[in-house]
Scaffold this motif. Structure first.
Motif, PDB file in Angstrom:
ATOM      1  N   UNK A 167      85.747  74.538  25.372  1.00 42.16           N
ATOM      2  CA  UNK A 167      86.871  73.611  25.513  1.00 42.16           C
ATOM      3  C   UNK A 167      86.955  73.076  26.928  1.00 42.16           C
ATOM      4  N   UNK A 168      87.183  71.776  27.039  1.00 42.07           N
ATOM      5  CA  UNK A 168      87.343  71.160  28.354  1.00 42.07           C
ATOM      6  C   UNK A 168      88.595  71.701  29.025  1.00 42.07           C
ATOM      7  N   UNK A 169      88.551  71.959  30.335  1.00 40.81           N
ATOM      8  CA  UNK A 169      89.731  72.514  31.013  1.00 40.81           C
ATOM      9  C   UNK A 169      90.905  71.552  30.964  1.00 40.81           C
ATOM     10  N   UNK A 170      92.092  72.073  30.766  1.00 36.42           N
ATOM     11  CA  UNK A 170      93.303  71.274  30.731  1.00 36.42           C
ATOM     12  C   UNK A 170      94.280  71.771  31.776  1.00 36.42           C
ATOM     13  N   UNK A 171      95.125  70.863  32.234  1.00 35.82           N
ATOM     14  CA  UNK A 171      96.145  71.256  33.196  1.00 35.82           C
ATOM     15  C   UNK A 171      97.162  72.159  32.510  1.00 35.82           C
ATOM     16  N   UNK A 172      97.681  73.178  33.208  1.00 35.22           N
ATOM     17  CA  UNK A 172      98.696  74.037  32.600  1.00 35.22           C
ATOM     18  C   UNK A 172      99.946  73.248  32.252  1.00 35.22           C
ATOM     19  N   UNK A 173     100.683  73.736  31.247  1.00 32.24           N
ATOM     20  CA  UNK A 173     101.911  73.072  30.826  1.00 32.24           C
ATOM     21  C   UNK A 173     102.910  73.054  31.977  1.00 32.24           C
ATOM     22  N   UNK A 174     103.473  71.897  32.226  1.00 30.74           N
ATOM     23  CA  UNK A 174     104.379  71.738  33.346  1.00 30.74           C
ATOM     24  C   UNK A 174     105.817  71.625  32.857  1.00 30.74           C
ATOM     25  N   UNK A 175     106.712  72.194  33.629  1.00 33.70           N
ATOM     26  CA  UNK A 175     108.121  72.081  33.324  1.00 33.70           C
ATOM     27  C   UNK A 175     108.564  70.626  33.515  1.00 33.70           C
ATOM     28  N   UNK A 176     109.447  70.159  32.643  1.00 39.65           N
ATOM     29  CA  UNK A 176     109.995  68.803  32.688  1.00 39.65           C
ATOM     30  C   UNK A 176     108.942  67.739  32.368  1.00 39.65           C
ATOM     31  N   UNK A 177     107.834  68.131  31.753  1.00 41.08           N
ATOM     32  CA  UNK A 177     106.821  67.168  31.345  1.00 41.08           C
ATOM     33  C   UNK A 177     106.728  67.205  29.829  1.00 41.08           C
ATOM     34  N   UNK A 178     106.989  66.060  29.181  1.00 40.85           N
ATOM     35  CA  UNK A 178     106.923  65.961  27.726  1.00 40.85           C
ATOM     36  C   UNK A 178     105.682  65.171  27.333  1.00 40.85           C
ATOM     37  N   UNK A 179     105.123  65.499  26.192  1.00 37.02           N
ATOM     38  CA  UNK A 179     103.914  64.826  25.711  1.00 37.02           C
ATOM     39  C   UNK A 179     104.300  63.771  24.687  1.00 37.02           C
ATOM     40  N   UNK A 180     104.010  62.514  24.989  1.00 39.21           N
ATOM     41  CA  UNK A 180     104.330  61.417  24.080  1.00 39.21           C
ATOM     42  C   UNK A 180     103.256  61.207  23.023  1.00 39.21           C
ATOM     43  N   UNK A 181     102.005  61.436  23.365  1.00 39.83           N
ATOM     44  CA  UNK A 181     100.946  61.201  22.399  1.00 39.83           C
ATOM     45  C   UNK A 181      99.581  61.293  23.040  1.00 39.83           C
ATOM     46  N   UNK A 182      98.573  60.938  22.229  1.00 41.43           N
ATOM     47  CA  UNK A 182      97.193  61.012  22.688  1.00 41.43           C
ATOM     48  C   UNK A 182      96.445  59.770  22.237  1.00 41.43           C
TER      49      UNK A 182
END
Length: 240
Positions: A167-182
């Protein structure tokens, strides 16, 4: 002493408030739309096309990044000494490092957030922590090459252990950051642009609908009654 003469003195060691810096959290009404991707995803090209598509929309701001990269012609290029001076004097509201390149967002964009506008910017995953500290809300849209997505799905199918290796490395989940889509890109940027614009359009519509609903709740009962009654007559100005 008069009332004016009895003002308490400022305690020693307490610094006066200055301009927002990269470490100063915001309490703005707007938000940052972070279009996140690596160098192979084409996310910066998509955001450049998105800026042309939404040209003239007062709700959106497509800022110029400050960068030390020599090849970033569309952004404000400075040397490392100038970048560090801008960081120290509070000219940058957020800064991050992508590989050996320093990048940042100018502090004059803080006023745009206060006005409720959305800042749309293409960034690497490493920028998310700094953006989360600079804004009360950050929404991320991930842009990734379709081959990477398919490869990751295949790796997951081979088992958790192998998936963790592939799996490609991903940034850790951040507080106050919401995911809108891909958005998945496969060399067809027109399709990617339509997908990215659709995500942004949907978010704008949802926000507008919520604002209208909140306004309706605050309106006096007599105004709500007038607005809810059917209108049999259309004024001339409405049809003009």
């Amino acid at each position: 002493m008069s009332g004016d003469e009895q003002k308490p003195r400022q305690r020693r060691g307490v610094a006066r408030q200055s301009r927002p810096s990269a470490s100063t959290p915001r309490t703005a009404a707007g938000r940052i739309i972070a279009v996140v991707g690596d160098a192979t995803s084409g996310h910066a090209v998509l955001v450049a096309a998105l800026r042309r598509r939404f040209a003239g929309d007062p709700r959106l701001v497509f800022p110029v990044r400050v960068t030390t990269a020599a090849s970033e012609d569309s952004h404000l290029r400075v040397d490392r000494r100038t970048f560090e001076a801008m960081r120290r004097d509070g000219s940058l509201m957020a800064t991050w490092r992508d590989g050996g390149v320093e990048e940042g967002l100018r502090s004059d964009h803080s006023a745009m957030l206060d006005d409720g506008r959305w800042i749309v910017i293409a960034v690497p995953p490493a920028a998310l922590p700094a953006l989360a500290r600079a804004s009360v809300r950050v929404d991320r849209i991930d842009v990734e090459a379709r081959s990477h997505i398919l490869g990751r799905r295949a790796a997951i199918g081979r088992g958790a252990a192998q998936a963790g290796h592939d799996r490609a490395p991903r940034a850790p989940r951040q507080r106050h950051v919401s995911r809108l889509g891909q958005v998945a890109t496969a060399g067809d940027f027109a399709t990617g642009l339509r997908a990215l614009a659709a995500i942004l359009d949907a978010a704008l519509r949802v926000t507008a609908a919520r604002a209208d609903g909140a306004h309706a709740k605050r309106a006096p009962a007599n105004e709500r009654g007038r607005r809810d009654r059917p209108r049999d007559v259309v004024t001339a100005s409405a049809g003009a």
